[in-house]
Design a protein around this motif. Structure first.
Motif, mmCIF file in Angstrom:
data_model
loop_
_atom_site.group_PDB
_atom_site.id
_atom_site.type_symbol
_atom_site.label_atom_id
_atom_site.label_comp_id
_atom_site.label_asym_id
_atom_site.label_seq_id
_atom_site.Cartn_x
_atom_site.Cartn_y
_atom_site.Cartn_z
ATOM 1 N N ARG A 144 0.806 -1.224 0.000
ATOM 2 C CA ARG A 144 0.000 0.000 0.000
ATOM 3 C C ARG A 144 0.839 1.274 0.000
ATOM 4 O O ARG A 144 0.295 2.371 0.080
ATOM 5 C CB ARG A 144 -0.934 0.007 1.211
ATOM 6 N N THR A 352 -5.643 1.159 5.687
ATOM 7 C CA THR A 352 -5.899 0.607 4.351
ATOM 8 C C THR A 352 -5.296 -0.776 4.171
ATOM 9 O O THR A 352 -5.535 -1.418 3.145
ATOM 10 C CB THR A 352 -5.329 1.536 3.264
ATOM 11 N N PHE A 358 -10.148 -3.937 3.661
ATOM 12 C CA PHE A 358 -9.685 -3.701 2.293
ATOM 13 C C PHE A 358 -9.029 -4.959 1.726
ATOM 14 O O PHE A 358 -8.434 -5.750 2.465
ATOM 15 C CB PHE A 358 -8.680 -2.541 2.259
ATOM 16 N N GLU A 369 -15.169 0.307 -1.704
ATOM 17 C CA GLU A 369 -13.822 0.108 -1.168
ATOM 18 C C GLU A 369 -12.838 1.086 -1.787
ATOM 19 O O GLU A 369 -11.999 1.665 -1.079
ATOM 20 C CB GLU A 369 -13.364 -1.324 -1.415
ATOM 21 N N ARG A 373 -10.720 3.893 0.260
ATOM 22 C CA ARG A 373 -9.254 3.895 0.213
ATOM 23 C C ARG A 373 -8.738 5.241 -0.286
ATOM 24 O O ARG A 373 -7.752 5.782 0.255
ATOM 25 C CB ARG A 373 -8.758 2.773 -0.699
ATOM 26 N N LEU A 376 -9.096 7.821 2.515
ATOM 27 C CA LEU A 376 -8.077 7.661 3.548
ATOM 28 C C LEU A 376 -6.714 8.137 3.051
ATOM 29 O O LEU A 376 -5.952 8.757 3.800
ATOM 30 C CB LEU A 376 -7.999 6.195 3.978
#
Length: 472
Positions: A144, A352, A358, A369, A373, A376
């Motif tokens: 991520r 996340t 997620f 979703e 994401r 965030l």
């Protein structure tokens, strides 16, 4: 205030000296009374002046519930919502207001953050091709770190919007910068090195030799994200550059649309930008394909409107940095407060990576979703940049301003451009097969090669091209 205090001391000293002189000279008490009365009146006036100045400074220190109607002297305050950010619209309204670090000029700490963001994006790409982006908390975090792209977008939004935010706060008409000059500067900065990258990826990588003129044109013009088949080896990461270029073109429309929100009306700029950012969270929720409004093969989740929140995060910071310091600025004054902001930003990023919330890895998420994401990530970008740009001017960030990170930040565009080609070359160089779980081998080679490529790109390509084009 110091001058008033000095005057008070002088007057008091004069009174004492007059009394001593009177006693020594034997002047009658009745003859000295007018002089004493005059001195006493001066002392009283000086005291009242000091008290009035103290009251004024206390009023300035407390966030006011009004905005100034304009920058002209004597303008009546315009009543309206403060939104909890600042007390006035004119950043030069009072010299006692401390200037914020991001209000103008080059901010070295932002350069360091940009360098870290480039390495973060690189790390996610290495984790993906070495199957190290899923399965454990650390690996999920590797998977991520590509959300550092939100930091890139927010930083661009901040720097490109700042001049116009300050322009509006000063109640000046029109816009702060001519559109033609601005667009030329963006093209000169972005396109020369990118065009060389496209040519290198198309010619050097054998798998790209099947790509025809349409693929060349789409990638060279950064319009590949508007096609159904845009994945080209060595250029897959350029989708974010295509999104950024789209916003470069849109910004003149945005600041022209908001040019009348100045002076007293500048208080509406923050809610307007917040609404613009919120639109980016709504856009991917709309069933565009089901409604027949977009071609079936087009990926909504890489189209520019889906990332409005990331640019809006930087635009909001630009508005806050050019306004008189308010609540958020006070939260950034203490040197240790930056860690609170950054811990909150890290927590947002870590959220996340929670599998219950997620998907792991590079799975195409559903609309809800994806919107969550993206929201965030935009929040994370705001929290990471805020303690730097809203800190008082002169605040130091030793690590971010260190020479190594400044260099990485300077080379970050080249690092971003060339790291995919370096990553592809790292596998044969280390005798590693694609998808082998050898991130510990591939990552350092890719980082070292990307730093070298970024340095060379900056020195031998980006800077010479910029100087040549600017001269013309």
């Amino acid at each position: 205030m110091r001058s008033v205090a000095a005057a008070l001391i002088v007057v008091a000293g004069g009174a004492i000296a007059a009394g001593i002189s009177t006693r020594r000279s034997g002047v009658a008490a009745g003859e000295a009374e007018p002089l004493v009365a005059t001195v006493r009146a001066a002392v009283v006036n000086a005291r009242e002046t000091v008290r009035r100045r103290v009251r004024q400074r206390r009023e300035i220190a407390v966030p006011a519930a009004t905005f100034r109607a304009g920058s002209s002297a004597g303008a009546a305050p315009a009543r309206g919502p403060v939104w909890g950010f600042s007390a006035a619209t004119d950043p030069s309204a009072d010299s006692a207001q401390p200037r914020l670090a991001g209000a103008r000029g080059f901010v070295p700490a932002l350069e360091g953050i940009r360098g870290l963001a480039a390495v973060g994006v690189l790390t996610t790409h290495v984790a993906f091709v070495t199957r190290s982006s899923t399965g454990s908390p650390v690996k999920r975090l590797f998977g991520r770190l590509d959300l550092a792209v939100a930091v890139f977008f927010a930083k661009s939004g901040f720097l490109l919007w700042r001049a116009h935010a300050a322009h509006a706060r000063r109640d000046e008409p029109a816009t702060a910068r001519p559109t033609r000059e601005y667009l030329r500067s963006r093209l000169v900065r972005i396109m020369p090195a990118y065009a060389v990258l496209v040519a290198a990826a198309m010619l050097v990588l054998e798998q790209n030799h099947v790509n025809g003129p349409a693929s060349w044109i789409a990638n060279l013009t950064l319009t590949q994200i508007y096609t159904s088949n845009f994945l080209v080896a060595g250029l897959t990461h350029a989708w974010s550059l295509a999104v950024e270029m789209a916003y470069y073109l849109v910004f003149p429309l945005l600041w022209t649309a908001m040019k009348e929100l100045r002076g007293g009306a500048a208080r509406w700029r923050i809610p307007a930008i917040a609404a613009f950012g919120a639109s980016g969270l709504v856009f991917p929720l709309i069933p565009w394909h089901a409604l027949g409004l977009l071609p079936a093969g087009l990926n909504v989740q890489i189209l520019p409107p889906s990332f409005a929140a990331w640019f809006a995060a930087g635009m909001l910071l630009a508005e806050l940095a050019t306004a008189p310091p308010g609540t958020l600025a006070r939260m950034c004054r203490d040197q240790l407060s930056k860690w609170g902001w950054w811990v909150a930003g890290s927590a947002t990023l870590l959220a996340t990576t929670v599998p219950a919330w997620f998907s792991e890895g590079f799975i195409h998420p559903g609309p809800i979703e994806f919107a969550a994401r993206t929201g965030l990530a935009g929040t994370m970008a705001f929290l990471v940049l805020a303690p730097v740009v809203l800190a008082p001017e002169g605040t130091r960030f030793p690590v971010l301003e260190s020479a190594p990170l400044q260099k990485v930040g300077t080379w970050s565009y080249g690092i971003f451009l060339w790291h995919q080609l370096v990553l592809i070359g790292a596998f044969p160089l280390t005798r590693t097969q694609l998808w082998d779980r050898r991130m510990g081998v591939i990552w350092p080679v890719t980082v070292a090669g990307s730093l070298a490529a970024g340095s060379a790109s900056y020195r031998w390509l980006e800077q010479p091209a910029r100087r040549a084009l600017e001269r013309r």
